[in-house]
Design a protein around this motif. Sequence first.
Motif, mmCIF file in Angstrom:
data_model
loop_
_atom_site.group_PDB
_atom_site.id
_atom_site.type_symbol
_atom_site.label_atom_id
_atom_site.label_comp_id
_atom_site.label_asym_id
_atom_site.label_seq_id
_atom_site.Cartn_x
_atom_site.Cartn_y
_atom_site.Cartn_z
ATOM 1 N N SER A 49 -58.807 71.614 -41.324
ATOM 2 C CA SER A 49 -57.820 70.685 -41.693
ATOM 3 C C SER A 49 -58.109 69.839 -40.667
ATOM 4 O O SER A 49 -57.971 68.317 -41.084
ATOM 5 N N THR A 50 -58.489 69.942 -39.515
ATOM 6 C CA THR A 50 -59.914 68.694 -38.855
ATOM 7 C C THR A 50 -60.690 68.025 -39.951
ATOM 8 O O THR A 50 -60.422 66.196 -39.832
ATOM 9 N N VAL A 51 -61.116 67.988 -40.686
ATOM 10 C CA VAL A 51 -62.395 67.678 -41.658
ATOM 11 C C VAL A 51 -61.635 67.275 -42.942
ATOM 12 O O VAL A 51 -61.627 65.976 -43.049
ATOM 13 N N VAL A 80 -53.417 63.245 -47.625
ATOM 14 C CA VAL A 80 -53.130 64.317 -46.810
ATOM 15 C C VAL A 80 -51.995 64.955 -46.828
ATOM 16 O O VAL A 80 -51.842 65.987 -45.838
ATOM 17 N N GLY A 81 -51.054 64.144 -47.190
ATOM 18 C CA GLY A 81 -50.031 64.658 -47.211
ATOM 19 C C GLY A 81 -49.793 66.290 -48.109
ATOM 20 O O GLY A 81 -49.036 66.971 -48.103
ATOM 21 N N SER A 125 -54.349 60.171 -33.572
ATOM 22 C CA SER A 125 -54.018 61.997 -34.276
ATOM 23 C C SER A 125 -55.656 62.526 -34.669
ATOM 24 O O SER A 125 -55.741 64.005 -34.790
ATOM 25 N N ALA A 126 -56.769 61.877 -35.611
ATOM 26 C CA ALA A 126 -57.645 62.009 -35.815
ATOM 27 C C ALA A 126 -58.586 62.660 -34.729
ATOM 28 O O ALA A 126 -59.161 63.568 -34.717
ATOM 29 N N MET A 158 -54.635 73.590 -48.488
ATOM 30 C CA MET A 158 -55.057 72.956 -48.302
ATOM 31 C C MET A 158 -55.829 72.533 -48.980
ATOM 32 O O MET A 158 -56.128 71.168 -49.384
ATOM 33 N N VAL A 159 -56.800 73.284 -49.631
ATOM 34 C CA VAL A 159 -57.908 72.537 -49.738
ATOM 35 C C VAL A 159 -57.818 72.036 -51.808
ATOM 36 O O VAL A 159 -58.354 70.801 -52.222
#
Length: 465
Positions: free
Chosen positions: A129-131, A394-395, A338-339, A420-421
């Motif tokens: 999720s960070t990436v 991202v959404g 946030s990032a 996510m992917v």
Amino acid sequence: MTRDAIVLTTLVAYKLVLVAIGLWAARRNSDAHDYLLAGGKLGGWVAGLSASASSSSAWTLLGVSGAAYAWGLSAVWLFPATLGGFLLNWLIVAPRLATIARKERALTLSEVILPAHLGRWQLPLLRLSTVIIVFCFLFYIAAQFDGAGKAFSANFGWPAAESILIGAAIVTLYTLLGGFWAVSVTDALQAVMMLLVAVALPGLAVLTAMSGGEWTTGAMGHLLGDYSGVLGIVFVLGTLGIGMGYPGQPHVVNRFMALRDTRALRRGQWIAIGWAVVVYSGMLALGWSARALIAPPGDGEQALFLVADAVLSPVFAGLVLAAVLSAIMSTADSQLLSAAAAVAHDWRLDTASPDAAPALVRVVVIALAVAAIALALFVPQDIFSRVLFAWHAVGSALGPLLLARLAGWRISALGSAAAMVSGFGLTVVFHLLVDSPGDWVERWLPLLIGAAIVVSTRQDATHEN
């Protein structure tokens, strides 16, 4: 004083206020919870205004007004799209997310949607999720810095590179100083600036266009734009899909996680929804009136500045520039924080030291700002398109998982990774390869596929909290 001197003086005074807020906020930070979420003490006024400004950005003042100028009447669908997103976030997401974050003392959105029940897979998924967040936000922040370049270029004729560097330096400075407190309070101030411009400038522009007999409905185009029949319906659905990206935005929903109590939540709800109604309707009116007042500019996203020059005095033109930079900063600062929080906290959750987190976040903020500046300088793209790409990427990656968590579902590690992917990856693929009416393929399919994965991999439907 000359016009440029008046505008510059107004702008400098405003920026000094922002830096002063950063210095004030720096004294309120004693640990990571303070630096990243204001210690969970955010009031309703600040939460409602700052979340609104953070979700709006240069895309609202420059992008939406520019779209209304270029599209004509068909841009009206941007209003229910954005208002629907505000309603979804504040009435459905905010109450439940605030409760979960307070109970679990979560510091980031990723920590909420990827909870401890994932076991040994939690940390790898947090890093995934960070990436995604960092990749998307680099494009988003670059769009804000590009907006700063357009603002300074339109008002002073400065080179874009210098303008981008100046805007980026100011944003980075007060974000480094005060963390979430500084970001939230300055964003609230900037939301007020945006609100004033969204009321005054469109009002004057419409009155000027009507009094000159230049406002004609025939010049407004059609509700479906260049499309008709089924393609027209698809265009509308694609535009409405913008609102579905709101729940998955870490820099917006973190305001809900920082709310002080239920009373602050209720107050923030009505402040934010009212703000959205006024600002988005104002920007549409501005773009439409610009079709009657000014000759077609080379860049439609310059319409706001050209209208301001046509109907305002130099001092008020300076306030307009300050408002545009407010929109830029109110999103860029939140996304930088946030990032950086994702990198400093989520990436190393197993070894993170609460005392070291603020220092590491500051280092990451600087690195991300430098990368976003490079992207803005060397990969030019219009603000409207770049923001919507990052917004939906991202959404679509995080939104379905957040809604599942709020519903009390447990999603397997494999399901979380696949959601996510697919949400992120398909958005990138469709953005690059598919040009559909209203970009409906890019805005709906990744989100729906991610949601289908989440539903099919839920382990139970009982509430966790």
